[in-house]
Design a protein around this motif. Sequence first.
Motif, PDB file in Angstrom:
ATOM      1  N   SER A  16       0.843  -1.187   0.000  1.00  9.12           N
ATOM      2  CA  SER A  16       0.000   0.000   0.000  1.00  9.12           C
ATOM      3  C   SER A  16       0.886   1.247   0.000  1.00  9.12           C
ATOM      4  N   GLY A  17       0.361   2.324  -0.575  1.00 12.56           N
ATOM      5  CA  GLY A  17       1.084   3.592  -0.546  1.00 12.56           C
ATOM      6  C   GLY A  17       0.966   4.271   0.798  1.00 12.56           C
ATOM      7  N   GLU A  18       0.035   3.815   1.628  1.00 18.47           N
ATOM      8  CA  GLU A  18      -0.203   4.392   2.962  1.00 18.47           C
ATOM      9  C   GLU A  18       0.017   3.297   4.004  1.00 18.47           C
ATOM     10  N   PRO A  19       0.621   3.621   5.168  1.00 18.93           N
ATOM     11  CA  PRO A  19       0.657   2.603   6.231  1.00 18.93           C
ATOM     12  C   PRO A  19      -0.732   2.533   6.867  1.00 18.93           C
ATOM     13  N   GLY A  20      -1.229   1.468   7.252  1.00 20.06           N
ATOM     14  CA  GLY A  20      -0.678   0.191   7.415  1.00 20.06           C
ATOM     15  C   GLY A  20       0.105  -0.008   8.737  1.00 20.06           C
ATOM     16  N   ILE A  21       0.954  -0.946   8.594  1.00 23.11           N
ATOM     17  CA  ILE A  21       1.799  -1.300   9.727  1.00 23.11           C
ATOM     18  C   ILE A  21       2.786  -0.156   9.950  1.00 23.11           C
ATOM     19  N   LEU A  22       2.803   0.364  11.174  1.00 19.15           N
ATOM     20  CA  LEU A  22       3.617   1.533  11.502  1.00 19.15           C
ATOM     21  C   LEU A  22       4.970   1.131  12.052  1.00 19.15           C
ATOM     22  N   ALA A  23       4.998   0.101  12.885  1.00 22.27           N
ATOM     23  CA  ALA A  23       6.260  -0.338  13.493  1.00 22.27           C
ATOM     24  C   ALA A  23       6.043  -1.686  14.153  1.00 22.27           C
ATOM     25  N   SER A  24       7.157  -2.402  14.355  1.00 22.82           N
ATOM     26  CA  SER A  24       7.083  -3.656  15.103  1.00 22.82           C
ATOM     27  C   SER A  24       8.285  -3.752  16.024  1.00 22.82           C
ATOM     28  N   ASP A  25       8.158  -4.579  17.047  1.00 19.09           N
ATOM     29  CA  ASP A  25       9.220  -4.728  18.050  1.00 19.09           C
ATOM     30  C   ASP A  25       9.186  -6.188  18.513  1.00 19.09           C
ATOM     31  N   LEU A  26      10.204  -6.953  18.139  1.00 24.62           N
ATOM     32  CA  LEU A  26      10.214  -8.393  18.429  1.00 24.62           C
ATOM     33  C   LEU A  26      11.407  -8.764  19.309  1.00 24.62           C
ATOM     34  N   HIS A  27      11.194  -9.709  20.211  1.00 25.51           N
ATOM     35  CA  HIS A  27      12.292 -10.161  21.081  1.00 25.51           C
ATOM     36  C   HIS A  27      12.157 -11.640  21.411  1.00 25.51           C
ATOM     37  N   ALA A  28      13.299 -12.232  21.822  1.00 28.38           N
ATOM     38  CA  ALA A  28      13.300 -13.582  22.405  1.00 28.38           C
ATOM     39  C   ALA A  28      14.388 -13.639  23.464  1.00 28.38           C
ATOM     40  N   ASP A  29      14.158 -14.445  24.482  1.00 28.43           N
ATOM     41  CA  ASP A  29      15.170 -14.676  25.518  1.00 28.43           C
ATOM     42  C   ASP A  29      15.201 -16.179  25.796  1.00 28.43           C
ATOM     43  N   GLY A  30      16.126 -16.844  25.105  1.00 28.91           N
ATOM     44  CA  GLY A  30      16.208 -18.306  25.148  1.00 28.91           C
ATOM     45  C   GLY A  30      16.649 -18.884  26.484  1.00 28.91           C
TER      46      GLY A  30
END
Length: 332
Positions: A183-197
């Motif tokens: 898309s020309g417009e957001p949509g998804i603005l930001a993401s933040d992913l983590h893991a701690d094994g």
Amino acid sequence: MNTTGPRYSRITGTGSHLPPRRLTNDDMVSMLVARGVETSDAWIVERTGIRARHFAADGVACSDLALAASRAALQAAGRHAEDVDLIIVATSTPDMVFPSTAAILQHKLGIAGPSGCPAFDLQAVCSGFVYALAVADAMIRAGGASCALIVGAEIFSRILDFDDRTTCVLFGDGAGAVVLEASGEPGILASDLHADGRHVGILCVPGTVAGGRVSGDPLLKMDGPAVFKLAVGVLDSAARAVLAKAGRTEADLDWLIPHQANIRIMQSTAKKLKLAPEKLIVTVDEHGNTSAASVPLALDVAVRSGRVQRGDTVMLEGVGGGFTWGAVLLDF
Ligand code: UT7
């Protein structure tokens, strides 16, 4: 879309599916008492907010639930299966060890063939859908796909230990899906992913397949209080991180859709964000914890009930085994 400007991704349709067999807490009590396992509707409601869950019938596969949710999402987006150029299925209960449930889904959708789209599973347990959405967003923005089908689908009833009352009353089966398009417009603005094994052991199915047999325990194990404590902390930190990345604040949020595991964790997250209680989407009461399916199921319920509307700012959050967690902020 405009081909010269920035490229974003946007959800254009949502869908979900619950297997028809619904078990109330009292149904669970009756089922467990026959095994000598004591529980009660009052305990389950008070400690988790869960009142019912759905269990898939024998012979129904994870890909069957994914297929029904995908068809509903495609219809909502006004798309045909042939338009899909990427499939990601987030699941911890795949049809087989391999190939992926996504490849099986592609075939069931009738779009498998010599130039078939990429299809793969993503394993991040209850954070799986949020992870998959972030991965698909990155692929779309990079030009690698333009109409992605992102699914969370689970049959956790098959990996529950019905002699362990601390886990078997918590989980359910189901699937949710979204169509994510360039898309020309957001949509998804930001993401933040983590893991701690370091926390692998607090929520796991430790068994594996080896030498033609299941080796180790093939049923779910969870240290509930340890998961609870970690979840409350990381859901708050991920929410703040994703808002900061998008240059938004808590005041901009129209809806919070966290992983549906425990109403007390969800309410604590909403309270820390100073959100009005009615901005928290709750389906854990009717679905139980459906792991990777919980967020897209809740999103679809919120969209179809008319609460989440076009243009609303929505935060999706996942947390679970790994330990994994993450948030996606989007304008719907
Ligand atoms: O999907 C990934 C994310 N998962 C989660 O976020 C789950 C996080 N954890 C939780 O939601 C909660 O820790 C649980 C709901 C799993 C447990 O609630 P809790 O308030 O932490 O209870 P507890 O484990 O500390 O157990 C309290 C008591 C125990 O009895 P005693 O030792 O105090 O006598 C348990 O044996 O509750 C008992 N209990 C039950 N009683 C009746 C545990 N399960 C049950 C049950 N029915 N089903």
